[in-house]
Design a protein around this motif. Structure first.
Motif, PDB file in Angstrom:
ATOM      1  N   THR A  15       0.850  -1.189   0.000  1.00 33.51           N
ATOM      2  CA  THR A  15       0.000   0.000   0.000  1.00 33.51           C
ATOM      3  C   THR A  15       0.886   1.239   0.000  1.00 33.51           C
ATOM      4  OG1 THR A  15      -1.668  -1.222   1.276  1.00 33.51           O
ATOM      5  CG2 THR A  15      -1.893   1.170   1.191  1.00 33.51           C
ATOM      6  N   GLY A  28      -1.973  -0.781  -3.487  1.00 33.01           N
ATOM      7  CA  GLY A  28      -3.165  -0.339  -2.793  1.00 33.01           C
ATOM      8  C   GLY A  28      -3.027   1.117  -2.389  1.00 33.01           C
ATOM      9  N   ASP A  45      -8.359   2.329  -0.031  1.00 36.35           N
ATOM     10  CA  ASP A  45      -8.801   0.950  -0.228  1.00 36.35           C
ATOM     11  C   ASP A  45      -8.916   0.214   1.102  1.00 36.35           C
ATOM     12  OD1 ASP A  45      -8.785   1.096  -3.089  1.00 36.35           O
ATOM     13  OD2 ASP A  45      -6.613   0.791  -3.080  1.00 36.35           O
TER      14      ASP A  45
END
Length: 251
Positions: free
Chosen positions: A192, A219, A223
Motif C-alpha cells: 500500500t 493499494g 482501499d
C-alpha cells in the motif's frame, strides 16, 4: 489534546491508533464521514494528527487527538479515559499503529527486532486489552496484520513474525468475547502506498511490487479504510474472528 466538538450520547465513537498518517489517517477520516466521533491516537507526530482532526472538523465531523504510546498500558488506559470523558464511551477500536524495518533475518539487529515486537505485539495486546474491557455492546475491534505473512517475502521475517502474533491474538480474542456482541477481526493489507511501505525502496522495487497483484497497482490508504469501514459498521456484523486480506489478489 485537541478537540473539535462533543458528541451526542447516540453518536458512535471510534479510537484509531496510528491515526496521524497513512492508513490510520485515512481510516480516521472515513469513520468520521461514517458518523463516528473519532479519537485520533498518535505517538509523536502532533502536527500530522492536528491536520487530521482539522480535516475531519472541516468536513463536518467530530474528532480529538490524543498522544499515547500503544505499548504503554498507563498511556493507553488514559487514551480510553479521554475518549470516554469526551464522548461518553467507545464503540470501535482500530489498531493501525505499527512499525516495520525490513531486513534479512541474518542481518536483523536485535534492537530493531525488539522495537517491532514492542510496538506490533505488545502494542496490540495492550490496546486490545483495554478495548476488551471497555467497548460497549455492538462494538468492533479491528487489528492490523499484513499480507507479507502469507507471501513469506524475504526480508520480512521479523515483521511477519509480529503480524503472526497479531493474527493469533485476533482469532482468540474473538472467541473470548463471546456473549458481549463485539466482533474482533484483522485487516491484512498488501503493498500500500504509504510512507511505512515506500520508505527505503527504490523505484524498481516499488514498480515490481505494484505489478504483482492482478489489479496491477499498489493499494491506496482509501482501499484499506473502506474495508475497516465495513467491519466497523452494521454491514459487517456477521464477520467475526477473521483476517481480511485486502491486497488486490496478490495472495
Amino acid at each position: 489534546m485537541r478537540e473539535q466538538s462533543s458528541a451526542s450520547t447516540s453518536t458512535r465513537v471510534a479510537i484509531v491508533t496510528g491515526g496521524s498518517r497513512g492508513i490510520g489517517q485515512e481510516t480516521a477520516r472515513r469513520l468520521a464521514a461514517d458518523g463516528f466521533a473519532v479519537v485520533v491516537n498518535f505517538a509523536g507526530n502532533q502536527a500530522h494528527s492536528d491536520k487530521t482532526v482539522t480535516a475531519i472538523g472541516e468536513a463536518g465531523g467530530q474528532a480529538i487527538a490524543i498522544r499515547a504510546d500503544v505499548a504503554d498500558e498507563t498511556e493507553v488506559s488514559a487514551l480510553f479515559d479521554a475518549a470516554e470523558s469526551t464522548y461518553g464511551g467507545v464503540d470501535v477500536v482500530v489498531h493501525a499503529a505499527g512499525v516495520m524495518t525490513p531486513a534479512p533475518l541474518v542481518d536483523t539487529d536485535l534492537d530493531v527486532l525488539d522495537r517491532m515486537h514492542r510496538t506490533n505485539i505488545r502494542g496490540t495486546f495492550v490496546v486490545d486489552q483495554q478495548a476488551a474491557r471497555r467497548l460497549r455492546a455492538g462494538g468492533a475491534i479491528i487489528n492490523f496484520s499484513s499480507s507479507v505473512l502469507a507471501l513469506a517475502l524475504p526480508g520480512y521475517s521479523a515483521y511477519a513474525a509480529t503480524k503472526g502474533a497479531v493474527e493469533a491474538m485476533t482469532l482468540i480474542l474473538a472467541r473470548e468475547m463471546r456473549g458481549r456482541d463485539i466482533t474482533v477481526n484483522a485487516v491484512a493489507p498488501g503493498p500500500t502506498a504509504t510512507a511505512l511501505f515506500l520508505d527505503g525502496k527504490d523505484e524498481q522495487t516499488i514498480a515490481r511490487l505494484a505489478a504483482q497483484p492482478p489489479l496491477e497497482r499498489l493499494g491506496a490508504p482509501r482501499d484499506i479504510a473502506e474495508v475497516v469501514s465495513f467491519l466497523a459498521g452494521s454491514a459487517g456484523r456477521w464477520v467475526n474472528g477473521q483476517v481480511v486480506r485486502a491486497n488486490g489478489g496478490i495472495a
